[in-house]
Motif scaffolding. Structure first.
Motif, PDB file in Angstrom:
ATOM      1  N   GLU A 137       0.818  -1.218   0.000  1.00 57.28           N
ATOM      2  CA  GLU A 137       0.000   0.000   0.000  1.00 57.28           C
ATOM      3  C   GLU A 137       0.848   1.263   0.000  1.00 57.28           C
ATOM      4  O   GLU A 137       0.409   2.312  -0.429  1.00 57.28           O
ATOM      5  CB  GLU A 137      -0.933   0.012   1.211  1.00 57.28           C
ATOM      6  N   GLU A 138       2.056   1.136   0.524  1.00 55.55           N
ATOM      7  CA  GLU A 138       2.836   2.356   0.750  1.00 55.55           C
ATOM      8  C   GLU A 138       3.976   2.545  -0.237  1.00 55.55           C
ATOM      9  O   GLU A 138       4.539   3.644  -0.299  1.00 55.55           O
ATOM     10  CB  GLU A 138       3.413   2.334   2.173  1.00 55.55           C
TER      11      GLU A 138
ATOM     12  N   VAL B 131       6.424   1.087  -3.871  1.00 54.14           N
ATOM     13  CA  VAL B 131       6.412   0.507  -5.202  1.00 54.14           C
ATOM     14  C   VAL B 131       6.438  -1.014  -5.103  1.00 54.14           C
ATOM     15  O   VAL B 131       5.747  -1.714  -5.829  1.00 54.14           O
ATOM     16  CB  VAL B 131       7.629   1.032  -5.997  1.00 54.14           C
TER      17      VAL B 131
ATOM     18  N   ARG C   5       1.732   0.400  -5.055  1.00 53.06           N
ATOM     19  CA  ARG C   5       0.852   1.351  -4.377  1.00 53.06           C
ATOM     20  C   ARG C   5      -0.088   2.040  -5.358  1.00 53.06           C
ATOM     21  O   ARG C   5      -1.192   2.429  -4.975  1.00 53.06           O
ATOM     22  CB  ARG C   5       1.659   2.341  -3.552  1.00 53.06           C
TER      23      ARG C   5
END
Lengths: 178, 233, 193, 466
Positions: C82-83, C85, C141
């Motif tokens: 989610e945060e 690459v 992400r």
């Protein structure tokens, strides 16, 4: 069309068309149909060399059909695929005229060539199955004569009497009678 | 819409080649070695062309950084048989390495001769492999490459802006050459945005396009105050 | 750096000649099967996703299902999904941190504890692989931001005891289709650079 | 005509077939020797694939080198057959009869080799099929805007077309070979080729139609092929390449080099197979006239090409023009003019020059000249780019030379093998000519010739008057 009973095949090889012509004329006069007569030659004969009906050919028609088909296929390939799979072209038209024209042109020629050859093979009974069905492609004992530049006459479906007469009339002019 | 563009002020360029080095480091450009370089196979996405004017001792050197001009009507694009190079929606002249089969047609048709070819597989023997940029692919042999306007930085900049739920601001994205230029001769940004620095530079009366009469509509604008507008004949 | 490997194209097997006298049949006897093989080959190439994908062997028999049932979420360990690459893998310390309390005597867990003690990373095998030759830079992400579920590409790993690939993530046509459906960029540079 | 007496059709027939039946050790040695040369080709290409395209001498800015030169060269040679034989067939030139087969075989083999060169030239040959449109999992299609994709379309059509154009008239001859061969592998081979040909009226009729249509259809294809090859250059912005006359210029050059190969091949065949009776002095005379005409047309195009460039005053074009005429490439340029224009005109303008040996020698010169022409199109333009900073030069590596020489071996090997297996002079077309009494030397049948030949035991059929 001939009388019931066994049918006979007479073969005869000739050096010259003139010799064969006389035999063919005599055969036709005696009531043998032109469709029973098959002539094999080492090179194409002129139309009027033998009193037999001229063979028909639809190669040209098929060639033109092949051209249309090939052209459409190529056009579809070039234009259709470009439309079906649009890639980013940065503002250029998706389907461009000249390239589609070039590909269509080549496709037309390819279609024409392929169909021409296929039709030639089809008409000549050279495609698999064809020759066997029509009896045309079958080998004859005397085929080596054709290979060596002589002409070969084959008359099918004769009654015994007809066959005998044909053999007799050929005996003098032919190189070999089978 | 965006059109990425670059402006290079030739009057500021000192020919120090810092941009060339930065470019090679950023983009994993292979170092071919002396022998290959002698054969004309040195790989640079950006080169400094030197031209000399006048008679000795009154000689003046002029420098011109030449990189892919990211043409709006690029001659390299239509000739590629596999769409390995094409114009992307943001005005980049894209190069897709994995698609390239190596016909080198594009390089022939580039009037600026800025495309370079991987004649052999790239070799980065340890510890050089540790300095590779992970955001840029190492190109195999037989593949064409050229300046991408640091597209990995463009993508990263857009990704960062999207993550922060804002638009990309002018100056967010800086190319490696721009970043490394000590005289700030290079600026990069959106040519469609009239307020961007690159647009303002491009409107300068000193601005011109390299080989502009070919109408390739370059995305790189040069600025020069002197009468010298074209490379020496 | 490996050069891109070509996809296997179909190739026709030649046959011995038919009987000599009617050799003409040979051409056509082969033409049918050859055309068939060709079309079949095209279909196979066109249907990339259906191909069998190998399940790699892992150094430790990690069971995704057990961990999900224990209440963990995917991103608890694969934080980057989610945060960042790259989705990333949890550190050995993170594994050991939990397992110091939970079933520390399990033989597989023992391997984790040993690695932690020796300060060695665990060399997990990659399950969903995009080969280097594709030169694709996948951004996790960006996909998470667009609301793409993990299982869209990775399958229902939550119910797998051994993580296995369910889709060929290297199948470009599938990527492009999804991008077009979701009006994401279909620019090559979005992935290839 | 010649001093030789005129033998009868049957004698000629017997001689022709007699030659076909005889084993020819010279050809076998030739094909083995050229086969060895073909191994050089395979080795060099393999070496290049294993080590990368960098083993060549190409560089920046000369991105195209020997491979593209040879591509254009071989495609040019391929125009020997199909185009020339098709034109002669369409115009019903009687003297074509002994020539067409050998010319068409040149086309097919030269085209196969020419078509390989763009692949050899690729940086990543393993994925060459990205250029071919077929449904694929990447959902990508080739760029139909690229002249290279047109090349693929054109060369595919041309190679299929010329293979069929060679094959169709070969069927009756394959049947002759089949019916004359003793049972065994050879017979089976000919049987496959003959497809069951028996020489019936219908078969002949259809075949004649087919050949007629193919001859007409193949001419525009051949023209389009070399036009499209020229567009690989002319569709670019490169100075020295962007020229409107490149299409016709290439077509003319192709026919020119095609005739050159044909002249050499025929002179060799005439000697090697003792075909003096079939490949007569008259054939050489006629082809020689065509040859010198093409030389003049080629000279005209070359003149037009360089005059317009020189007159235009375009800076970048003039740079290329300068290196060609006065600079680094002046020696090959003027050599080309001499061997392509001066020598052919000087030799072939006179009847004595249009004999087998001189025409073959002129042909050799023209081959060199036409190769140089392609070299002078590819290299000077690339080594003189617009930005003077990038000016470069080019020197081929041993790999490129090996592939170039090896390709000649591949060609010779294919050609020798073909000559060994199949009649290089069309038997049935010769027979047809003799029957009509029109073919070249088969004029009046003389008793003298019939007496000299043992094969002429049978009565003499259809002589001159028939």
């Amino acid at each position: 069309m001939t009388a019931a009973g066994e049918r006979h095949l007479v073969e005869a090889a000739y050096e010259r068309v003139e010799d064969m012509r006389a035999v063919v004329e005599a055969a036709l006069e005696s009531g043998i149909a032109a469709s029973q007569i098959e002539v094999r030659s080492p090179a194409p004969l002129e139309e009027d060399e033998l009193p037999l009906p001229k063979p028909k050919s639809r190669v040209l028609l098929f060639a033109l059909a092949g051209a249309v088909l090939g052209g459409l296929t190529a056009f579809g390939l070039a234009a259709g695929t470009a439309l079906a799979y649009p890639l980013p072209t940065g503002g250029m038209s998706i389907v461009a005229g000249p390239p589609v024209g070039v590909v269509t042109y080549e496709g037309t020629a390819l279609g024409l060539i392929l169909m021409t050859v296929l039709r030639v093979l089809w008409e000549g009974g050279l495609l698999p199955g064809r020759g066997i069905r029509s009896g045309r492609g079958r080998a004859s004992d005397l085929d080596h004569h054709v290979a060596n530049g002589r002409l070969l006459l084959r008359v099918h479906g004769l009654s015994e009497e007809q066959a005998g007469r044909l053999r007799d009339s050929s005996r003098t002019s032919a190189v070999e009678v089978g | 819409m965006t059109r990425w563009g670059m402006a290079i002020d030739l009057d500021r360029c000192t020919g120090c080649e810092a941009c060339v080095v930065a470019c090679a480091a950023e983009n994993n450009i292979q170092t071919v070695g002396e022998e290959q370089a002698r054969e004309g196979r040195a790989m640079h996405w950006l080169r400094i062309e030197r031209y000399y004017e006048g008679e000795f001792p009154n000689v003046r050197t002029r420098f011109m950084p030449v990189l892919c001009q990211q043409c709006g009507a690029a001659p390299c694009e239509p000739v590629c048989p596999v769409y390995a190079t094409y114009r992307n929606p943001e005005g980049l002249n894209a190069m897709v390495y994995s698609r390239c089969i190596g016909t080198r047609f594009c390089a022939n048709n580039c009037p600026y001769t800025v495309r370079v070819f991987n004649w052999f597989d790239a070799e980065f023997p340890a510890p050089l492999d540790s300095q590779l940029n992970p955001d840029v692919s190492v190109r195999p042999g037989g593949v064409m490459e050229k300046c991408t306007f640091c597209v990995q930085r463009i993508q990263a900049g857009k990704d960062e802006a999207a993550q922060e739920e804002r638009d990309v601001a002018d100056g967010d994205i800086r190319t490696a050459c721009q970043q490394s230029c000590p005289t700030k001769a290079i600026t990069f940004g959106d040519l469609e945005d009239p307020d961007s620095e690159v647009s303002k530079w491009a409107e300068s009366p000193r601005a011109f396009s390299l080989l502009g009469d070919l109408d390739t509509r370059p995305g790189v604008v040069y600025l020069s105050g002197s009468e010298w507008r074209e490379p020496a004949e | 750096m490996a050069v891109t490997r070509p996809e296997g194209l179909p190739s026709g097997r030649s046959r011995s000649l038919g009987d000599g006298e009617d050799g003409g049949r040979f051409g056509c006897r082969c033409a049918g099967p050859l055309a068939g093989i060709w079309i079949l080959g095209l279909a196979l190439v066109a249907c990339g996703p259906t191909q069998n994908l190998p399940t790699p062997e892992q150094p430790i028999a990690y069971d995704h299902q057990v961990h999900i049932e224990a209440g963990l979420e995917c991103v608890r360990c694969h934080r980057g999904a989610e945060e960042g690459v790259h989705a990333g893998m949890p550190s050995v310390q993170a594994c050991a941190g939990c397992h110091r309390r939970e079933i520390p005597d399990h033989p597989e867990v023992q391997k984790v504890m040993l690695a932690n003690e020796n300060r060695e990373p665990i060399r997990w095998a990659k399950v969903n692989v995009i080969p280097d030759s594709a030169m694709v830079h996948f951004n996790h992400r960006a996909h998470a931001r667009a609301g793409i579920e993990c299982l869209t590409c990775h399958g229902d790993v939550a119910s797998m005891t051994v993580a296995e690939p369910v889709r060929n993530v290297a199948d470009m046509g599938w990527c492009v289709e999804c991008h077009r459906e979701n009006e994401a960029s279909d620019d090559c540079l979005a992935c290839h650079r | 005509m010649t001093a030789e007496s005129q033998p009868s059709a049957a004698v000629l027939d017997g001689q022709l077939l007699g030659r076909l039946d005889r084993r020819r050790p010279g050809l076998l040695v030739g094909s083995l020797a050229s086969g060895a040369l073909a191994l050089v080709f395979i080795y060099c290409w393999g070496y290049q694939i294993a080590n990368g395209i960098g083993v060549t001498g190409i560089n920046r800015p000369v991105f195209w080198g020997f491979y593209i030169i040879n591509f254009v060269f071989w495609i040019g040679i391929s125009h020997a057959g199909t185009l020339i034989s098709a034109i002669l067939r369409v115009t019903k030139a009687e003297w074509r009869r002994p020539v067409t087969r050998s010319a068409e075989a040149i086309t097919l083999f030269a085209l196969a080799i020419g078509g390989l060169f763009p692949l050899i030239h690729l940086g990543r040959v393993a994925i060459f099929y990205y250029m071919i449109p077929y449904p694929n999992s990447r959902m990508l299609w080739p760029n139909f805007r690229s002249p290279l994709v047109w090349d693929i379309a054109a060369i595919t059509t041309y190679i299929i077309g010329s293979a069929l154009y060679l094959f169709l008239p070969l069927i009756p001859d394959a049947a002759v070979m089949r019916d004359r061969a003793a049972a065994g592998l050879r017979k089976r081979f000919y049987a496959v080729l003959a497809l069951g040909w028996r020489g019936t009226a219908q078969q002949w009729h259809s075949l004649e139609w087919g050949i007629r249509i193919l001859a007409v259809a193949i001419i525009p294809v051949a023209v389009s092929v070399h036009t499209i090859v020229s567009w690989d250059f002319a569709m670019t912005q490169t100075p020295g390449w962007k020229s409107t006359i490149f299409g016709p210029y290439f077509v003319v050059g192709a026919i020119f080099s095609g005739i050159a190969v044909l002249m050499i091949a025929m002179a060799l065949l005439r000697r090697g197979l003792s075909l003096e009776r079939f490949l007569t002095d008259r054939v050489f005379n006629n082809l020689g006239l065509l040859f010198v005409t093409m030389s003049l047309v080629w000279g005209y195009f070359t003149f037009a090409e360089h005059l317009t460039v020189w007159y235009s005053g375009d800076l970048f074009e003039k740079n290329v023009h300068h290196v060609l005429l006065h600079g680094d490439f002046a020696v090959p340029f003027w050599t080309m003019v001499v061997v392509n224009l001066v020598i052919p005109v000087a030799v072939l303008s006179f009847p004595r020059g249009r004999r087998p040996l001189p025409t073959a020698l002129v042909g050799c010169g023209v081959l060199v000249g036409m190769w140089l022409e392609r070299f002078l199109i590819v290299v000077p333009a690339l080594s003189t780019p617009r930005l003077a900073y990038s000016i470069g030069d080019y020197m081929p590596s041993w790999v490129e030379l090996g592939i170039m020489i090896g390709a000649v071996g591949v060609f010779a090997c294919l050609y020798f093998t073909f000559t060994q297996l199949l009649p290089i002079v069309s038997v049935w077309e010769m027979r047809e000519g003799w029957r009509h009494g029109g073919s070249g030397e088969a004029g009046d049948a003389t008793s003298d010739a019939a007496a000299t030949s043992g094969t002429a035991a049978a009565p003499v059929p259809g002589g001159g008057g028939a």
